[in-house]
Each structure stands twice: as C-alpha cells, then as structure tokens.
Scaffold this motif. Sequence first.
Motif, PDB file in Angstrom:
ATOM      1  N   GLY A 278      30.677  36.178  42.299  1.00 46.95           N
ATOM      2  CA  GLY A 278      31.432  35.517  41.234  1.00 46.95           C
ATOM      3  C   GLY A 278      31.285  36.195  39.894  1.00 46.95           C
ATOM      4  O   GLY A 278      32.274  36.404  39.182  1.00 46.95           O
ATOM      5  N   VAL A 279      30.068  36.541  39.525  1.00 54.06           N
ATOM      6  CA  VAL A 279      29.845  37.199  38.237  1.00 54.06           C
ATOM      7  C   VAL A 279      30.585  38.524  38.184  1.00 54.06           C
ATOM      8  O   VAL A 279      31.260  38.831  37.198  1.00 54.06           O
ATOM      9  CB  VAL A 279      28.336  37.390  37.962  1.00 54.06           C
ATOM     10  N   TYR A 280      30.488  39.296  39.244  1.00 50.70           N
ATOM     11  CA  TYR A 280      31.165  40.588  39.257  1.00 50.70           C
ATOM     12  C   TYR A 280      32.678  40.414  39.134  1.00 50.70           C
ATOM     13  O   TYR A 280      33.332  41.051  38.313  1.00 50.70           O
ATOM     14  CB  TYR A 280      30.829  41.378  40.528  1.00 50.70           C
ATOM     15  N   SER A 281      33.219  39.556  39.960  1.00 49.80           N
ATOM     16  CA  SER A 281      34.662  39.363  39.996  1.00 49.80           C
ATOM     17  C   SER A 281      35.198  38.787  38.691  1.00 49.80           C
ATOM     18  O   SER A 281      36.177  39.283  38.125  1.00 49.80           O
ATOM     19  CB  SER A 281      35.014  38.420  41.150  1.00 49.80           C
ATOM     20  N   LEU A 282      34.573  37.733  38.211  1.00 52.73           N
ATOM     21  CA  LEU A 282      35.061  37.071  37.002  1.00 52.73           C
ATOM     22  C   LEU A 282      34.857  37.936  35.762  1.00 52.73           C
ATOM     23  O   LEU A 282      35.697  37.941  34.861  1.00 52.73           O
ATOM     24  CB  LEU A 282      34.394  35.708  36.845  1.00 52.73           C
TER      25      LEU A 282
ATOM     26  N   LYS B 181      37.217  40.983  31.440  1.00 57.52           N
ATOM     27  CA  LYS B 181      37.181  42.177  30.582  1.00 57.52           C
ATOM     28  C   LYS B 181      38.419  43.056  30.716  1.00 57.52           C
ATOM     29  O   LYS B 181      38.920  43.579  29.730  1.00 57.52           O
ATOM     30  CB  LYS B 181      35.929  43.010  30.887  1.00 57.52           C
ATOM     31  N   LYS B 182      38.905  43.241  31.928  1.00 56.00           N
ATOM     32  CA  LYS B 182      39.972  44.220  32.150  1.00 56.00           C
ATOM     33  C   LYS B 182      41.373  43.614  32.180  1.00 56.00           C
ATOM     34  O   LYS B 182      42.345  44.343  32.089  1.00 56.00           O
ATOM     35  CB  LYS B 182      39.739  44.959  33.468  1.00 56.00           C
TER      36      LYS B 182
ATOM     37  N   ALA C  62      45.366  34.917  37.233  1.00 54.38           N
ATOM     38  CA  ALA C  62      45.443  35.410  35.854  1.00 54.38           C
ATOM     39  C   ALA C  62      45.500  36.936  35.830  1.00 54.38           C
ATOM     40  O   ALA C  62      46.212  37.519  35.010  1.00 54.38           O
ATOM     41  CB  ALA C  62      44.251  34.904  35.039  1.00 54.38           C
ATOM     42  N   CYS C  63      44.770  37.570  36.721  1.00 51.67           N
ATOM     43  CA  CYS C  63      44.832  39.033  36.814  1.00 51.67           C
ATOM     44  C   CYS C  63      46.233  39.478  37.192  1.00 51.67           C
ATOM     45  O   CYS C  63      46.765  40.429  36.618  1.00 51.67           O
ATOM     46  CB  CYS C  63      43.834  39.554  37.846  1.00 51.67           C
ATOM     47  N   ARG C  64      46.825  38.817  38.149  1.00 52.11           N
ATOM     48  CA  ARG C  64      48.165  39.177  38.603  1.00 52.11           C
ATOM     49  C   ARG C  64      49.204  38.946  37.507  1.00 52.11           C
ATOM     50  O   ARG C  64      50.078  39.770  37.305  1.00 52.11           O
ATOM     51  CB  ARG C  64      48.550  38.377  39.849  1.00 52.11           C
ATOM     52  N   VAL C  65      49.122  37.842  36.819  1.00 53.89           N
ATOM     53  CA  VAL C  65      50.098  37.503  35.778  1.00 53.89           C
ATOM     54  C   VAL C  65      50.026  38.478  34.610  1.00 53.89           C
ATOM     55  O   VAL C  65      51.047  38.883  34.068  1.00 53.89           O
ATOM     56  CB  VAL C  65      49.883  36.056  35.270  1.00 53.89           C
TER      57      VAL C  65
ATOM     58  N   HIS D 197      50.245  46.951  37.016  1.00 55.60           N
ATOM     59  CA  HIS D 197      49.114  47.475  37.785  1.00 55.60           C
ATOM     60  C   HIS D 197      48.698  46.464  38.839  1.00 55.60           C
ATOM     61  O   HIS D 197      47.632  45.869  38.757  1.00 55.60           O
ATOM     62  CB  HIS D 197      47.931  47.769  36.854  1.00 55.60           C
ATOM     63  N   GLU D 198      49.503  46.287  39.842  1.00 53.91           N
ATOM     64  CA  GLU D 198      49.259  45.269  40.845  1.00 53.91           C
ATOM     65  C   GLU D 198      47.946  45.449  41.597  1.00 53.91           C
ATOM     66  O   GLU D 198      47.334  44.483  42.016  1.00 53.91           O
ATOM     67  CB  GLU D 198      50.406  45.219  41.838  1.00 53.91           C
ATOM     68  N   ASP D 199      47.489  46.666  41.752  1.00 52.22           N
ATOM     69  CA  ASP D 199      46.259  46.899  42.508  1.00 52.22           C
ATOM     70  C   ASP D 199      45.005  46.789  41.664  1.00 52.22           C
ATOM     71  O   ASP D 199      43.905  46.833  42.191  1.00 52.22           O
ATOM     72  CB  ASP D 199      46.287  48.270  43.171  1.00 52.22           C
ATOM     73  N   ASP D 200      45.117  46.601  40.363  1.00 53.68           N
ATOM     74  CA  ASP D 200      43.948  46.599  39.490  1.00 53.68           C
ATOM     75  C   ASP D 200      42.962  45.464  39.786  1.00 53.68           C
ATOM     76  O   ASP D 200      41.780  45.600  39.572  1.00 53.68           O
ATOM     77  CB  ASP D 200      44.344  46.532  38.019  1.00 53.68           C
TER      78      ASP D 200
END
Length: 130
Positions: free
Chosen positions: A57-61, A66-67, A116-119, A124-127
């Motif tokens: 979770g920490v890594y993913s979130l 950040k990115k 949220a990453c996708r939106v 950059h869909e693969d980011d």
Amino acid sequence: MNFRVNWDAMGVAASLACAIHCAILPLLLTSLPVLGINIIENEAFEYFMILVAFGIGVYSLRHGYKKHHHSALPIIIFAIGITGLIAKQIWHQYQLWILPVAVLMIVTAHLMNFRACRVHNHAHEDDCDH
C-alpha cells in the motif's frame, strides 16, 4: 518484453487474501489444530499479513500521489484501514466488526488511487502499472 506490476491490483489482492484468511479460512480449516498446525490464531502470521498489506500500500499510494494525482484522500483512507488491521489485533473480541471495515477501507484506497492515476494521466496509460 515490457513487464509492469500493477501495485494497486496487488494491494487489492493482498487485502482480499487477508480477508479470506481471517474470515473464511477458520471455517474451512477447522481441522488444522488437530494436525498441530495453527495459522488461524497465529499472531506472527497476522502481523506478517498486515506488514505485506502495508508495504504494498505505501509503495503504490506513494507512487500514485507523487507521480500522478496528488490527492491525499487514498492515503488517509488506507491509513484508517491499516490502523483497523492493527486494532483488530489488539481488540480481538471486536475483530469480526473491525476487519471487514478495515479491508474495505484498504481496498477502497487502492481503487481510488488506481482510478485517480488513470484519470490524471490520459496520455500515459501504462504509468500507473509501476
């Protein structure tokens, strides 16, 4: 070959694995104590599962924040969920009430982060598949 791990999906899977372990495993594996095996009330295993869920979770979130989306809401919801997992270890008599809420919070945080990453990264869909 470009292989990327979707850490949010892994976080959801880890949370669900924890829920299955805590809720369904006792019903299916009641014969294990007869065999001298006890993973149902094994405190070390419980804390290991919490640590795995926390690490993923920490890594993913952190990556999503950040990115990509810079929204603290998934992190806050995740923190409440992890706190719930620790609370269920402390207050065992309430774990059947605390666990489902904690897992739901963790899964919700990962899903919010993923969306949220996708939106916020149409180009950059693969980011988000770190």
